[in-house]
Design a protein around this motif. Sequence first.
Motif, mmCIF file in Angstrom:
data_model
loop_
_atom_site.group_PDB
_atom_site.id
_atom_site.type_symbol
_atom_site.label_atom_id
_atom_site.label_comp_id
_atom_site.label_asym_id
_atom_site.label_seq_id
_atom_site.Cartn_x
_atom_site.Cartn_y
_atom_site.Cartn_z
ATOM 1 N N GLY A 54 0.793 -1.223 0.000
ATOM 2 C CA GLY A 54 0.000 0.000 0.000
ATOM 3 C C GLY A 54 0.821 1.266 0.000
ATOM 4 N N ALA A 55 2.135 1.134 0.019
ATOM 5 C CA ALA A 55 2.998 2.316 0.055
ATOM 6 C C ALA A 55 3.086 2.947 -1.329
ATOM 7 N N GLY A 56 3.134 4.269 -1.370
ATOM 8 C CA GLY A 56 3.296 4.944 -2.653
ATOM 9 C C GLY A 56 4.708 4.810 -3.172
ATOM 10 N N THR A 57 5.683 4.828 -2.251
ATOM 11 C CA THR A 57 7.097 4.724 -2.598
ATOM 12 C C THR A 57 7.783 3.800 -1.602
ATOM 13 N N VAL A 58 8.679 2.958 -2.101
ATOM 14 C CA VAL A 58 9.425 2.027 -1.259
ATOM 15 C C VAL A 58 10.907 2.312 -1.422
ATOM 16 N N ARG A 59 11.645 2.340 -0.325
ATOM 17 C CA ARG A 59 13.094 2.522 -0.380
ATOM 18 C C ARG A 59 13.762 1.197 -0.717
ATOM 19 N N GLY A 60 14.910 1.280 -1.378
ATOM 20 C CA GLY A 60 15.647 0.067 -1.689
ATOM 21 C C GLY A 60 16.042 -0.679 -0.438
ATOM 22 N N GLU A 61 16.367 0.065 0.629
ATOM 23 C CA GLU A 61 16.769 -0.567 1.880
ATOM 24 C C GLU A 61 15.662 -1.421 2.480
ATOM 25 N N ASP A 62 14.408 -1.098 2.155
ATOM 26 C CA ASP A 62 13.283 -1.862 2.701
ATOM 27 C C ASP A 62 13.189 -3.260 2.095
ATOM 28 N N MET A 63 13.942 -3.506 1.013
ATOM 29 C CA MET A 63 13.866 -4.801 0.330
ATOM 30 C C MET A 63 15.048 -5.702 0.671
ATOM 31 N N ALA A 64 15.779 -5.372 1.734
ATOM 32 C CA ALA A 64 17.021 -6.076 2.076
ATOM 33 C C ALA A 64 16.837 -7.582 2.199
ATOM 34 N N ASP A 65 15.782 -8.021 2.857
ATOM 35 C CA ASP A 65 15.578 -9.454 3.088
ATOM 36 C C ASP A 65 14.383 -10.002 2.317
ATOM 37 N N GLN A 66 13.927 -9.260 1.320
ATOM 38 C CA GLN A 66 12.734 -9.657 0.580
ATOM 39 C C GLN A 66 13.110 -10.468 -0.659
ATOM 40 N N PRO A 70 19.012 -8.587 -1.969
ATOM 41 C CA PRO A 70 17.818 -9.416 -1.761
ATOM 42 C C PRO A 70 18.048 -10.842 -2.266
ATOM 43 N N PRO A 71 17.504 -11.827 -1.585
ATOM 44 C CA PRO A 71 17.632 -13.206 -2.086
ATOM 45 C C PRO A 71 16.872 -13.393 -3.394
ATOM 46 N N LEU A 72 17.526 -14.025 -4.386
ATOM 47 C CA LEU A 72 16.915 -14.258 -5.690
ATOM 48 C C LEU A 72 16.284 -15.648 -5.689
ATOM 49 N N VAL A 73 14.970 -15.687 -5.869
ATOM 50 C CA VAL A 73 14.244 -16.952 -5.721
ATOM 51 C C VAL A 73 13.747 -17.522 -7.049
ATOM 52 N N TYR A 74 13.806 -16.736 -8.110
ATOM 53 C CA TYR A 74 13.282 -17.228 -9.398
ATOM 54 C C TYR A 74 13.838 -16.363 -10.506
ATOM 55 N N ARG A 75 14.259 -17.017 -11.588
ATOM 56 C CA ARG A 75 14.730 -16.316 -12.789
ATOM 57 C C ARG A 75 13.936 -16.829 -13.974
ATOM 58 N N THR A 76 13.365 -15.916 -14.761
ATOM 59 C CA THR A 76 12.541 -16.333 -15.883
ATOM 60 C C THR A 76 12.687 -15.384 -17.060
ATOM 61 N N ARG A 77 12.499 -15.928 -18.261
ATOM 62 C CA ARG A 77 12.497 -15.111 -19.474
ATOM 63 C C ARG A 77 11.105 -14.594 -19.803
ATOM 64 N N HIS A 78 10.101 -15.058 -19.077
ATOM 65 C CA HIS A 78 8.712 -14.739 -19.396
ATOM 66 C C HIS A 78 8.162 -13.715 -18.404
ATOM 67 N N SER A 108 2.205 -12.287 -8.047
ATOM 68 C CA SER A 108 0.829 -12.343 -7.560
ATOM 69 C C SER A 108 0.626 -13.505 -6.584
ATOM 70 N N ALA A 109 1.369 -14.613 -6.814
ATOM 71 C CA ALA A 109 1.259 -15.784 -5.948
ATOM 72 C C ALA A 109 2.056 -15.650 -4.669
ATOM 73 N N GLY A 110 2.820 -14.566 -4.534
ATOM 74 C CA GLY A 110 3.580 -14.340 -3.311
ATOM 75 C C GLY A 110 4.974 -14.902 -3.305
ATOM 76 N N VAL A 111 5.494 -15.329 -4.484
ATOM 77 C CA VAL A 111 6.831 -15.909 -4.544
ATOM 78 C C VAL A 111 7.899 -14.860 -4.246
ATOM 79 N N GLY A 112 7.712 -13.650 -4.760
ATOM 80 C CA GLY A 112 8.686 -12.591 -4.547
ATOM 81 C C GLY A 112 8.269 -11.323 -5.249
ATOM 82 N N ALA A 113 9.149 -10.334 -5.213
ATOM 83 C CA ALA A 113 8.915 -9.054 -5.878
ATOM 84 C C ALA A 113 9.792 -8.972 -7.120
ATOM 85 N N THR A 114 9.504 -8.009 -7.997
ATOM 86 C CA THR A 114 10.336 -7.801 -9.174
ATOM 87 C C THR A 114 10.222 -6.350 -9.618
ATOM 88 N N VAL A 115 11.040 -5.965 -10.581
ATOM 89 C CA VAL A 115 11.002 -4.628 -11.176
ATOM 90 C C VAL A 115 10.545 -4.784 -12.621
#
Length: 297
Positions: free
Chosen positions: A173-185, A210-218, A227-234
């Motif tokens: 729900g945050a409008g802006t997130v700091r990079g530091e907030d994603m340290a353990d995400q 941040p821990p990398l949990v999935y790499r995909t070309r799609h 959406s399933a809660g696996v992780g965040a992305t840019v």
Amino acid sequence: MDPYLLRYFLAVVETGSFSKAASASSVTQPTLSAGIKRLEETVGAALFVRNNKRVFLTTAGARFLPRAKTILHECNLALAEVAQGVTAPVLRLGVLHTLPSQRIAGLIKSVRAIHPNTQFELSDGTEQELLNRMDERGIDFALSIRRVEDDRSVPLYREGYSLVLPPDHPLAGAGTVRGEDMADQPMIVRSFCEVLSETSRYFTDRNVRPPLVYRTRHDERALDMVSAGVGATVMPQSYQTSYQNGAAAFVNLEGFTPTRQIGLFRPRHELPQAVRAIADDFMRQAEDYFQSTYFRA
């Protein structure tokens, strides 16, 4: 000289790797390697220097490259001319890997509403792959990143990038997130992301890994996993319209400012007579379609 051998050769040049070229050509690496060996035997010279990290053109390979593009172009043009004489009009469109599929589908529907008998041949690719295919006349148009202002392409829209979070994430729900907030995400990596190095540097500069949990070309699959809660992305902001109604949360990443301009790259060759009017309408529809939505050039 078999055209598929030239395609193998150009795929290696584009990707800089036999394994990546094999994947791009939908063949196994031994098959591609055998094809390159056969091509080298045909031309009578080694075309590549191989090492553990990358593949480089030899002097002979560099001389052969423009000829290979010309030969393959003539083959593609001949096939296109024959096809236009016996089948419905075909428009060949190359699409950047990281463009939302819903937007491409919407554009095609708008064109086929005017020209219902038109067939589209689509091919995905990276920026360089699409430019090479245009040079080879393997495609008529390309939707890709426009880095230079010239008359070879038309600007369609410009956009930035958002941090995409699962809908139930505490920061959703945050409008802006700091990079530091994603340290353990946990994070999802989009392999074809054109700002992948900038994203990595952004977090490294903030001493965040941040821990990398999935790499995909799609990209759509990456969004589904967010959406399933696996992780965040840019992701580019244009994907936001595909995930409305709370399926994923698009928020600003503080201090992360890369943008990209998407453009329509015009044909670099004379089109068959049967598709020229369709091509003109396609260009007009592309500009109208993207600029009439929330996109702005």
